[in-house]
Design a protein around this motif. Structure first.
Motif, PDB file in Angstrom:
ATOM      1  N   LEU A   1       0.821  -1.233   0.087  1.00  0.00           N
ATOM      2  CA  LEU A   1       0.018   0.022   0.068  1.00  0.00           C
ATOM      3  C   LEU A   1       0.935   1.197  -0.068  1.00  0.00           C
ATOM      4  N   ARG A   2       0.660   2.114  -0.899  1.00  0.00           N
ATOM      5  CA  ARG A   2       1.412   3.334  -1.163  1.00  0.00           C
ATOM      6  C   ARG A   2       0.465   4.406  -0.284  1.00  0.00           C
ATOM      7  N   MET A   3       1.558   5.355   0.417  1.00  0.00           N
ATOM      8  CA  MET A   3       0.581   6.381   1.211  1.00  0.00           C
ATOM      9  C   MET A   3       0.532   7.620   0.340  1.00  0.00           C
ATOM     10  N   GLU A   4      -0.809   7.888   0.371  1.00  0.00           N
ATOM     11  CA  GLU A   4      -1.218   9.048  -0.576  1.00  0.00           C
ATOM     12  C   GLU A   4      -1.589  10.185   0.409  1.00  0.00           C
ATOM     13  N   THR A   5      -0.733  10.806   1.068  1.00  0.00           N
ATOM     14  CA  THR A   5      -1.034  11.887   2.055  1.00  0.00           C
ATOM     15  C   THR A   5      -0.792  13.189   1.506  1.00  0.00           C
ATOM     16  N   VAL A   6      -1.647  14.266   2.058  1.00  0.00           N
ATOM     17  CA  VAL A   6      -1.414  15.602   1.712  1.00  0.00           C
ATOM     18  C   VAL A   6       0.337  15.732   1.845  1.00  0.00           C
ATOM     19  N   ASP A   7       0.727  16.811   0.874  1.00  0.00           N
ATOM     20  CA  ASP A   7       2.172  16.690   1.050  1.00  0.00           C
ATOM     21  C   ASP A   7       2.694  17.408   1.962  1.00  0.00           C
ATOM     22  N   SER A   8       2.046  18.393   2.709  1.00  0.00           N
ATOM     23  CA  SER A   8       2.323  19.035   3.760  1.00  0.00           C
ATOM     24  C   SER A   8       2.542  18.178   5.156  1.00  0.00           C
ATOM     25  N   ILE A   9       1.725  17.517   4.854  1.00  0.00           N
ATOM     26  CA  ILE A   9       1.668  16.294   6.319  1.00  0.00           C
ATOM     27  C   ILE A   9       2.428  15.159   5.757  1.00  0.00           C
ATOM     28  N   ASN A  10       2.726  14.844   4.582  1.00  0.00           N
ATOM     29  CA  ASN A  10       3.457  13.610   4.408  1.00  0.00           C
ATOM     30  C   ASN A  10       4.973  14.034   4.740  1.00  0.00           C
ATOM     31  N   LYS A  11       5.310  15.377   4.846  1.00  0.00           N
ATOM     32  CA  LYS A  11       6.649  15.732   5.250  1.00  0.00           C
ATOM     33  C   LYS A  11       7.194  15.554   6.370  1.00  0.00           C
ATOM     34  N   ILE A  12       6.099  15.533   7.414  1.00  0.00           N
ATOM     35  CA  ILE A  12       6.578  15.569   8.824  1.00  0.00           C
ATOM     36  C   ILE A  12       6.075  14.359   9.519  1.00  0.00           C
ATOM     37  N   ILE A  13       5.808  13.107   8.592  1.00  0.00           N
ATOM     38  CA  ILE A  13       5.419  11.901   9.160  1.00  0.00           C
ATOM     39  C   ILE A  13       6.295  10.948   8.887  1.00  0.00           C
ATOM     40  N   ASP A  14       6.340   9.839   9.271  1.00  0.00           N
ATOM     41  CA  ASP A  14       7.286   8.733   8.930  1.00  0.00           C
ATOM     42  C   ASP A  14       6.404   7.289   9.071  1.00  0.00           C
ATOM     43  N   VAL A  15       5.328   7.148   8.213  1.00  0.00           N
ATOM     44  CA  VAL A  15       4.382   5.823   8.631  1.00  0.00           C
ATOM     45  C   VAL A  15       4.192   5.041   7.037  1.00  0.00           C
ATOM     46  N   ASN A  16       4.246   3.853   7.113  1.00  0.00           N
ATOM     47  CA  ASN A  16       4.071   2.906   5.948  1.00  0.00           C
ATOM     48  C   ASN A  16       3.964   1.744   6.454  1.00  0.00           C
ATOM     49  N   GLU A  17       3.399   0.766   5.481  1.00  0.00           N
ATOM     50  CA  GLU A  17       3.454  -0.702   6.064  1.00  0.00           C
ATOM     51  C   GLU A  17       4.863  -1.109   5.905  1.00  0.00           C
ATOM     52  N   GLU A  18       5.233  -2.151   6.738  1.00  0.00           N
ATOM     53  CA  GLU A  18       6.624  -2.570   6.914  1.00  0.00           C
ATOM     54  C   GLU A  18       7.209  -3.071   5.491  1.00  0.00           C
ATOM     55  N   ASP A  19       8.363  -2.745   4.883  1.00  0.00           N
ATOM     56  CA  ASP A  19       8.472  -3.152   3.602  1.00  0.00           C
ATOM     57  C   ASP A  19       9.735  -4.063   3.597  1.00  0.00           C
ATOM     58  N   ASP A  20      10.360  -4.328   4.619  1.00  0.00           N
ATOM     59  CA  ASP A  20      11.268  -5.243   4.815  1.00  0.00           C
ATOM     60  C   ASP A  20      10.972  -6.621   4.112  1.00  0.00           C
ATOM     61  N   PRO A  21      11.365  -7.403   3.252  1.00  0.00           N
ATOM     62  CA  PRO A  21      10.765  -8.744   2.756  1.00  0.00           C
ATOM     63  C   PRO A  21      10.760  -9.717   3.985  1.00  0.00           C
ATOM     64  N   GLU A  22      12.120  -9.928   4.660  1.00  0.00           N
ATOM     65  CA  GLU A  22      12.079 -11.179   5.454  1.00  0.00           C
ATOM     66  C   GLU A  22      11.514 -10.799   6.648  1.00  0.00           C
ATOM     67  N   LEU A  23      11.583  -9.464   7.253  1.00  0.00           N
ATOM     68  CA  LEU A  23      10.934  -9.191   8.497  1.00  0.00           C
ATOM     69  C   LEU A  23       9.459  -9.272   8.358  1.00  0.00           C
ATOM     70  N   SER A  24       9.061  -8.583   7.351  1.00  0.00           N
ATOM     71  CA  SER A  24       7.697  -8.551   6.890  1.00  0.00           C
ATOM     72  C   SER A  24       6.898  -9.993   6.784  1.00  0.00           C
ATOM     73  N   GLU A  25       7.635 -10.999   6.301  1.00  0.00           N
ATOM     74  CA  GLU A  25       7.026 -12.159   6.084  1.00  0.00           C
ATOM     75  C   GLU A  25       6.755 -12.896   7.492  1.00  0.00           C
ATOM     76  N   LYS A  26       7.768 -12.698   8.228  1.00  0.00           N
ATOM     77  CA  LYS A  26       7.859 -13.330   9.507  1.00  0.00           C
ATOM     78  C   LYS A  26       6.661 -12.461  10.535  1.00  0.00           C
ATOM     79  N   LEU A  27       6.527 -10.992  10.254  1.00  0.00           N
ATOM     80  CA  LEU A  27       5.288 -10.528  10.978  1.00  0.00           C
ATOM     81  C   LEU A  27       4.118 -10.926  10.380  1.00  0.00           C
TER      82      LEU A  27
END
Length: 296
Positions: free
Chosen positions: A2-28
C-alpha cells in the motif's frame, strides 16, 4: 504494498508505512495471521537528527506522531475490519497532549490491544503502553511515572516537585510565626508563585483523568483506574524512576512476562532493532496486516 497518498504538507512531517523489509515482513505477517491481529510499531529511534553543527533533534511524541498514527489508522481501516492490535512501543514520551490523543485514538479504534515493551516506554510512552489489555514486558523493559512537568520560574520541573516543595516550606511555619521565622525560611517562601502551584496541582489532576480514561477503555474497573492513576502520577520519587515488570505488576497493571509470548517477543525485538539506531527526529510508524485479514 500500500502506497501512502497523504497531503504533501502532512507527508513531510510523518514517517508511516507498511513494513517493507521482505524477510521481516514475512515473519510479522505470520504473527498477524496467527493472532488475527493488526501489528503496529511506534518506535522512537535512539539517535537524533542533526540539524546543525551544534543542534540535534530527538524523536518525541508530538505533532508528527499525532498525524502519523491517524494516517496509519485510516489506512488500516481501508483494508480490514479487524479490531485486535498487537502494538510495539519504544518511546521516551513527549507532549502530554499528543501522547493522550494517540493513546485515545488507538483505544477507540481497537477493541483488544496487546502492547509489547521490549525496552523503554517512558513518560508519554507509558501512557501508550496503558492502552494494552495486556502489557508484555521483559528483563530490560521500562515504564516510568506519569507525573507531568510544570513551569517553575524559568525552568521546567516535575509538578510533584512543585507541590511537595511548597508543602515542605509550609510545614516550616507550623511552629513559628512569619514575623519570628528566620530569613532562610522567608527566602524559601518568597520563591513560590501561587499560580505555578495551582497549575502544578491542576496538571496532576488532569493527568490522572487521562490515565483513568485510557485504563477504563483497557478493561480496568473504576476502582482500579483511580488507584493506579494516583499511584503512577504521585507515588514515585522522581520522573526518571524505572518501573520494571515487577513494579508494574505491583501497581496493578495487567502485565505478563515475555515468556508468555516468546515467539512474538523475539520478533518484535528484531522489529525494534531495525529502526532503533537510525537517525531521526520523529517516531517511525510501521504496520503489518496479513492477507487473510484484508477485506474482500
Amino acid at each position: 504494498m500500500l502506497r501512502m497518498e497523504t497531503v504533501d504538507s502532512i507527508n513531510k512531517i510523518i514517517d508511516v508505512n507498511e513494513e517493507d523489509d521482505p524477510e521481516l515482513s514475512e515473519k510479522l505477517t505470520q504473527i498477524s495471521k496467527k493472532h488475527n491481529a493488526v501489528l503496529l510499531a511506534c518506535i522512537a529511534p535512539y539517535v537524533g537528527l542533526k540539524i546543525s553543527p551544534t543542534k540535534t533533534v530527538n524523536a518525541q511524541m508530538g505533532l508528527s506522531e499525532e498525524f502519523a498514527v491517524e494516517t496509519a489508522i485510516n489506512h488500516i481501516q481501508t483494508k480490514t475490519d479487524v479490531q485486535k492490535l498487537m502494538l510495539l512501543v519504544s518511546s521516551p514520551g513527549g507532549l502530554v497532549q499528543s501522547s493522550y490523543k494517540v493513546a485515545r485514538a488507538l483505544r477507540k479504534t481497537f477493541k483488544e490491544i496487546i502492547v509489547f515493551v521490549p525496552h523503554i516506554a517512558a513518560s508519554g510512552g507509558t501512557l501508550l503502553a496503558l492502552t494494552g489489555n495486556k502489557i508484555v514486558m521483559g528483563m530490560m523493559s521500562q515504564l516510568s511515572p506519569l507525573d507531568p512537568q510544570a513551569q517553575s520560574g524559568e525552568g521546567v520541573v516535575s509538578a510533584n516537585s512543585v507541590v511537595d516543595a511548597h508543602q515542605f516550606v509550609t510545614m516550616l511555619f507550623d511552629e513559628v510565626s512569619l514575623e519570628d521565622a528566620p530569613y532562610s525560611y522567608k527566602a524559601l517562601a518568597d520563591k513560590f508563585d501561587g499560580v505555578d502551584i495551582r497549575d502544578a496541582l491542576a496538571s496532576l489532576s488532569l493527568m490522572e483523568e487521562y490515565i483513568c480514561e485510557i485504563l477504563e477503555e483497557s478493561g480496568y474497573s473504576k476502582a482500579e483506574c483511580k488507584r493506579i492513576s494516583k499511584s503512577i502520577v504521585r507515588g514515585f520519587k522522581t520522573h526518571d524512576e524505572v518501573i520494571t515488570v515487577d513494579k508494574a505488576k505491583k501497581l496493578g497493571l495487567k502485565v505478563v512476562t515475555h515468556n508468555d509470548f516468546l515467539e512474538e517477543w523475539n520478533l518484535f525485538r528484531d522489529w525494534l532493532g531495525k529502526y532503533m539506531l537510525q537517525s531521526a527526529d520523529k517516531h517511525v510508524i510501521r504496520f503489518v496486516i496479513s492477507e487473510n485479514l484484508v477485506r474482500t
